[in-house]
Design an enzyme around this catalytic site. Structure first.
Site, PDB file in Angstrom:
ATOM      1  N   THR A  71       0.825  -1.156  -0.084  1.00  0.00           N
ATOM      2  CA  THR A  71       0.098   0.036  -0.202  1.00  0.00           C
ATOM      3  C   THR A  71       0.884   1.276   0.030  1.00  0.00           C
ATOM      4  O   THR A  71       0.697   2.155  -0.795  1.00  0.00           O
ATOM      5  CB  THR A  71      -0.990  -0.017   1.114  1.00  0.00           C
ATOM      6  OG1 THR A  71      -1.815  -1.138   1.142  1.00  0.00           O
ATOM      7  CG2 THR A  71      -1.674   1.261   1.280  1.00  0.00           C
ATOM      8  N   ASN A 151      -5.783  -9.588  -7.415  1.00  0.00           N
ATOM      9  CA  ASN A 151      -5.832 -10.266  -6.142  1.00  0.00           C
ATOM     10  C   ASN A 151      -7.076 -11.091  -5.949  1.00  0.00           C
ATOM     11  O   ASN A 151      -7.150 -12.181  -5.149  1.00  0.00           O
ATOM     12  CB  ASN A 151      -5.460  -9.401  -5.139  1.00  0.00           C
ATOM     13  CG  ASN A 151      -6.465  -8.146  -5.095  1.00  0.00           C
ATOM     14  OD1 ASN A 151      -6.447  -7.462  -6.069  1.00  0.00           O
ATOM     15  ND2 ASN A 151      -7.309  -7.794  -4.022  1.00  0.00           N
ATOM     16  N   GLN A 179       0.724  -9.447  -5.628  1.00  0.00           N
ATOM     17  CA  GLN A 179       0.504 -10.852  -5.775  1.00  0.00           C
ATOM     18  C   GLN A 179       1.382 -11.691  -6.504  1.00  0.00           C
ATOM     19  O   GLN A 179       1.329 -12.887  -6.361  1.00  0.00           O
ATOM     20  CB  GLN A 179      -1.068 -10.980  -6.287  1.00  0.00           C
ATOM     21  CG  GLN A 179      -2.152 -10.481  -5.468  1.00  0.00           C
ATOM     22  CD  GLN A 179      -2.437 -11.375  -4.227  1.00  0.00           C
ATOM     23  OE1 GLN A 179      -1.926 -12.475  -4.239  1.00  0.00           O
ATOM     24  NE2 GLN A 179      -3.153 -10.700  -3.143  1.00  0.00           N
ATOM     25  N   HIS A 201       4.196 -10.290   3.193  1.00  0.00           N
ATOM     26  CA  HIS A 201       3.446 -11.122   3.962  1.00  0.00           C
ATOM     27  C   HIS A 201       2.819 -12.117   3.021  1.00  0.00           C
ATOM     28  O   HIS A 201       2.021 -13.022   3.328  1.00  0.00           O
ATOM     29  CB  HIS A 201       2.192 -10.614   4.658  1.00  0.00           C
ATOM     30  CG  HIS A 201       1.532  -9.805   4.235  1.00  0.00           C
ATOM     31  ND1 HIS A 201       0.070 -10.021   3.897  1.00  0.00           N
ATOM     32  CD2 HIS A 201       1.471  -8.607   3.679  1.00  0.00           C
ATOM     33  CE1 HIS A 201      -0.764  -9.052   3.552  1.00  0.00           C
ATOM     34  NE2 HIS A 201       0.217  -8.078   3.270  1.00  0.00           N
ATOM     35  N   THR A 237      13.234   4.976  12.042  1.00  0.00           N
ATOM     36  CA  THR A 237      13.929   3.687  12.321  1.00  0.00           C
ATOM     37  C   THR A 237      13.692   2.550  11.518  1.00  0.00           C
ATOM     38  O   THR A 237      12.549   2.203  11.834  1.00  0.00           O
ATOM     39  CB  THR A 237      14.169   3.738  13.726  1.00  0.00           C
ATOM     40  OG1 THR A 237      14.667   4.757  14.297  1.00  0.00           O
ATOM     41  CG2 THR A 237      15.121   2.584  14.280  1.00  0.00           C
ATOM     42  N   CYS A 325      -9.812  -7.183   2.072  1.00  0.00           N
ATOM     43  CA  CYS A 325     -10.393  -5.756   2.269  1.00  0.00           C
ATOM     44  C   CYS A 325     -11.873  -5.697   2.108  1.00  0.00           C
ATOM     45  O   CYS A 325     -12.592  -4.606   2.706  1.00  0.00           O
ATOM     46  CB  CYS A 325      -9.645  -4.801   1.328  1.00  0.00           C
ATOM     47  SG  CYS A 325      -7.732  -5.120   1.207  1.00  0.00           S
TER      48      CYS A 325
HETATM   49  C1  LIG Z   1      -3.031  -6.834  -5.565  1.00  0.00           C
HETATM   50  C2  LIG Z   1      -2.514  -5.902  -4.015  1.00  0.00           C
HETATM   51  N1  LIG Z   1      -2.191  -4.634  -3.957  1.00  0.00           N
HETATM   52  C3  LIG Z   1      -1.768  -4.191  -2.610  1.00  0.00           C
HETATM   53  C4  LIG Z   1      -2.004  -4.904  -1.511  1.00  0.00           C
HETATM   54  C5  LIG Z   1      -1.922  -4.424  -0.326  1.00  0.00           C
HETATM   55  O1  LIG Z   1      -1.021  -4.914   0.239  1.00  0.00           O
HETATM   56  P1  LIG Z   1      -0.438  -4.396   2.030  1.00  0.00           P
HETATM   57  O2  LIG Z   1      -1.790  -4.484   2.739  1.00  0.00           O
HETATM   58  O3  LIG Z   1       0.372  -5.413   2.446  1.00  0.00           O
HETATM   59  O4  LIG Z   1       0.191  -3.008   1.988  1.00  0.00           O
HETATM   60  C6  LIG Z   1      -2.675  -6.214  -1.649  1.00  0.00           C
HETATM   61  C7  LIG Z   1      -2.889  -6.935  -0.684  1.00  0.00           C
HETATM   62  O5  LIG Z   1      -4.227  -7.566  -0.326  1.00  0.00           O
HETATM   63  C8  LIG Z   1      -3.129  -6.723  -2.838  1.00  0.00           C
HETATM   64  O6  LIG Z   1      -3.415  -7.983  -2.937  1.00  0.00           O
END
Ligand SMILES: Cc1ncc(COP(=O)(O)O)c(C=O)c1O
Length: 378
Positions: A71, A151, A179, A201, A237, A325
């Protein structure tokens, strides 16, 4: 039995990654900005991690900046392009993650950036011809922001072709690789990619850490100001434990990429075959050869398939009703709407990893039969 088929939302930490992080927690505590030995040890660790990530992408170390995840990385790319590189038009798609679409909305409202959203076909693919026409229709300084794989439905974009079009029309190219990073090979030295992102993650590393790749031709300013860490690009940091964990997870994923790919694809293929044979009126969303770990399945409208995500959870199965989300929201997600999905059908995204097994697939199929219509001839 507990089955985790929600690996596109997040993945568990691999034991090797956890061990690496614990080693750093036990042995290193110095502030990487301190010039004494303790600080220098932490600095070395961060720079080693940066080197490993850069090597895997064929980038140079100066092009990698650690962030809190995809993000933040995507925000840096989009906001930086408009604020610092003179971009006044962003061409994107209707199925991007909200961290792209909401940032575009912000840029439109605050900076008057014109946002052009490409529609997608039934499989979620953009039309390259439409992109080419848009690029040649205007001399405005343009950023193209198209995700590598979606995603929710796993649709993959042709990075090579998009990058070529952007180069031809002197547009910047950002791709959300959250992804696909560490799942598909990505070589920034081969393509004209201005920005991409990574979220640890998603590839068995810790949460809350990621990075942005910024091609050295694009000098953008930071989103946050302070102590000038990350060569002034991201003050604060550094999270040394997570950065070390991410680098370990990334290196392992690259080493095991083919092996993991083969295993996960065979699980997905087997799962798909059983679904289509044994359950009634199943629809698979996205491309047939989309991202190998994501399977978006629509079940027919039926009182049996109400509350599907919750019913699966009660039976020990973790899956998602769209993107993480938007889970909990009963309407079709913006992605399903964009591909013309029938909103009366119930959609579940199953997403697999190399840690899953055939036995788990068998278990899920049997449980699905109790909450969705079963094919009449079985
Ligand atoms: C395609 C895509 N972009 C961005 C993100 C955001 O990742 P993060 O929550 O680790 O910032 C995700 C997470 O679901 C994602 O699937």
């Amino acid at each position: 039995m507990r089955v985790y088929f929600d690996n596109a939302s997040t993945t568990p930490l691999l034991p090797e990654v956890k061990d690496e992080m614990i080693k750093v927690i036990n042995d290193k505590f110095g502030n990487p900005s301190s010039i004494h030995r303790d600080g220098r040890q932490s600095r070395i660790l961060i720079e080693e991690a940066r080197k490993q990530i850069a090597l895997g992408l064929k980038a140079s170390t100066g092009e990698i900046f650690f962030t809190s995840g995809a993000t933040e990385a995507n925000n840096m790319a989009l906001i930086g392009s408009v604020r610092d590189l003179g971009v006044n038009r962003i061409i994107t798609s209707s199925i991007e993650h909200h961290c792209i679409s909401h940032t575009c909305e912000f840029l439109h409202q605050q900076h008057g950036t014109s946002i052009v959203e490409l529609s997608v076909d039934k499989s979620g693919a953009i039309d390259l011809q439409e992109l080419a026409e848009l690029l040649s229709s205007s001399n405005e300084k343009t950023l193209v922001s198209i995700m590598h794989a979606n995603n929710e439905i796993g649709t993959i974009s042709n990075l090579e072709e998009i990058a070529k079009l952007c180069a031809k029309h002197e547009a910047l190219f950002h791709t959300d690789t959250a992804q696909t990073l560490a799942k598909l090979p990505i070589d920034v030295s081969e393509h004209n990619i201005s920005f991409l992102c990574g979220a640890s993650h998603k590839f068995f590393g810790p949460k809350g850490v990621g990075f942005v790749y910024i091609n050295h031709n694009n000098i953008v300013k930071p989103l946050m100001y302070g102590g000038d860490q990350e060569r002034g690009m991201r003050s604060g940091t550094e999270n040394i434990y997570s950065i070390a964990g991410m680098a370990k997870a990334f290196t392992m994923a690259l080493e095991e990429m083919d092996e993991r790919h083969e295993k996960v694809l065979s699980l997905k293929t087997y799962f798909t075959q059983r679904l289509l044979q044994e359950l009634e009126d199943i629809q698979i969303n996205g491309q047939e050869d989309g991202l190998y770990n994501i399977l978006s399945v629509s079940f027919p409208a039926s009182p049996k398939s109400e509350m599907l995500v919750m019913n699966l959870d009660i039976m020990g199965i973790a899956a998602s009703g769209g993107s993480a989300c938007s889970s909990g929201v009963e309407n079709d997600s913006h992605v399903l709407q964009a591909i013309g999905h029938d909103p009366s059908r119930k959609t579940i995204r199953f997403s697999f990893s190399h840690l899953n097994t055939i036995e788990e697939v068998d278990y899920v199929i049997e449980k699905l039969k109790t909450v969705t219509p079963v094919a009449v001839d079985i």
